[in-house]
Design an enzyme around this catalytic site. Structure first.
Site, short mmCIF file in Angstrom:
data_model
loop_
_atom_site.label_atom_id
_atom_site.label_comp_id
_atom_site.label_asym_id
_atom_site.label_seq_id
_atom_site.Cartn_x
_atom_site.Cartn_y
_atom_site.Cartn_z
N THR A 16 0.83 -1.24 0.14
CA THR A 16 -0.19 -0.02 0.10
C THR A 16 0.66 0.97 -0.01
OG1 THR A 16 -0.48 -0.37 2.58
CG2 THR A 16 -1.94 -0.83 0.98
N CYS A 17 1.65 1.31 0.64
CA CYS A 17 3.26 2.25 0.54
C CYS A 17 3.04 2.88 -1.05
CB CYS A 17 3.96 1.97 1.66
SG CYS A 17 3.82 2.19 2.97
N PHE A 18 3.53 1.98 -1.89
CA PHE A 18 3.63 2.03 -3.25
C PHE A 18 2.65 1.77 -4.15
CE2 PHE A 18 7.11 -0.29 -0.26
CZ PHE A 18 8.22 1.50 -0.62
#
Length: 203
Positions: A170-172
């Protein structure tokens, strides 16, 4: 500190009130794990406790009955709050990157987009939420999607074995998608990952 013996090396205590009377409790090899956990929690929460408390208080003032909210999990609640915008599939596809040997015309990617086209709008929003951590679409469209450190397009990367479920970073804004040998397998695994999991497969 976590990976090394700290006995007689560091002169630390549970100061900053990490626990009651913490200034008088030395950090030892035995209690260093607790110290690290409490210090991380303190660093994350300091400065935002008052804001978080105000946000929660304000939220409960707006909600008619708190019991109505308790029936939703976190993902469902976000959909209720953010609404369900109609997803522009052409914009999504035009602003997607591919890695690991995938490209827009790769058979697995063609099956992926066929699966997304088959999804209803709620399933598409859940897929978006699974991969990006939010079901909100930027006002400017998918070209303006953001990751944890700034602009970051939706990405599909070739990863894993065909027995694995897709997983999300989710961060990327990245979906790791195994090279499934058929559309039906891809569709089944994608639906399972998106609808039957909450945090499984997230990194």
């Amino acid at each position: 500190m976590k990976d090394n013996d700290i006995e007689d090396m560091l002169d630390l205590t549970f100061t900053r009130e990490l626990k009651p009377g913490g200034a008088g409790i030395p950090v030892t090899e035995k209690n260093k794990k607790e110290y690290i956990e409490r210090m991380v929690k303190w660093r994350i929460e300091r400065g935002v406790a008052q804001q978080t408390e105000s946000l929660v208080r304000g939220f409960y003032e707006v909600v008619v009955d708190v019991r109505l909210v308790s029936v939703f999990d976190a993902r469902e609640l976000e959909l209720v709050i953010a609404g369900t915008a109609e997803i522009d599939l052409a914009d999504w596809r035009n602003n997607t990157e591919y890695r690991g040997g995938y490209h827009d015309n790769h058979i697995v990617i063609r099956w992926f987009w066929a699966a997304v086209e088959r999804f209803n709008n709620e399933q598409r929003l859940r897929l978006l939420q699974f991969v990006t951590g939010t079901s909100s679409i930027p006002y400017e469209g998918f070209a303006s999607l953001r990751g944890s450190n700034g602009p970051r397009r939706f990405c599909v990367e070739k990863w894993g074995k065909i027995t694995s479920l897709p997983r999300a970073h989710t961060c990327f804004n990245r979906l790791d998608l195994p090279p499934y040998p058929s559309f039906s397998m891809l569709y089944e695994k994608l639906v399972t990952a998106v609808e039957e999991t909450s945090t499984f497969g997230l990194e």
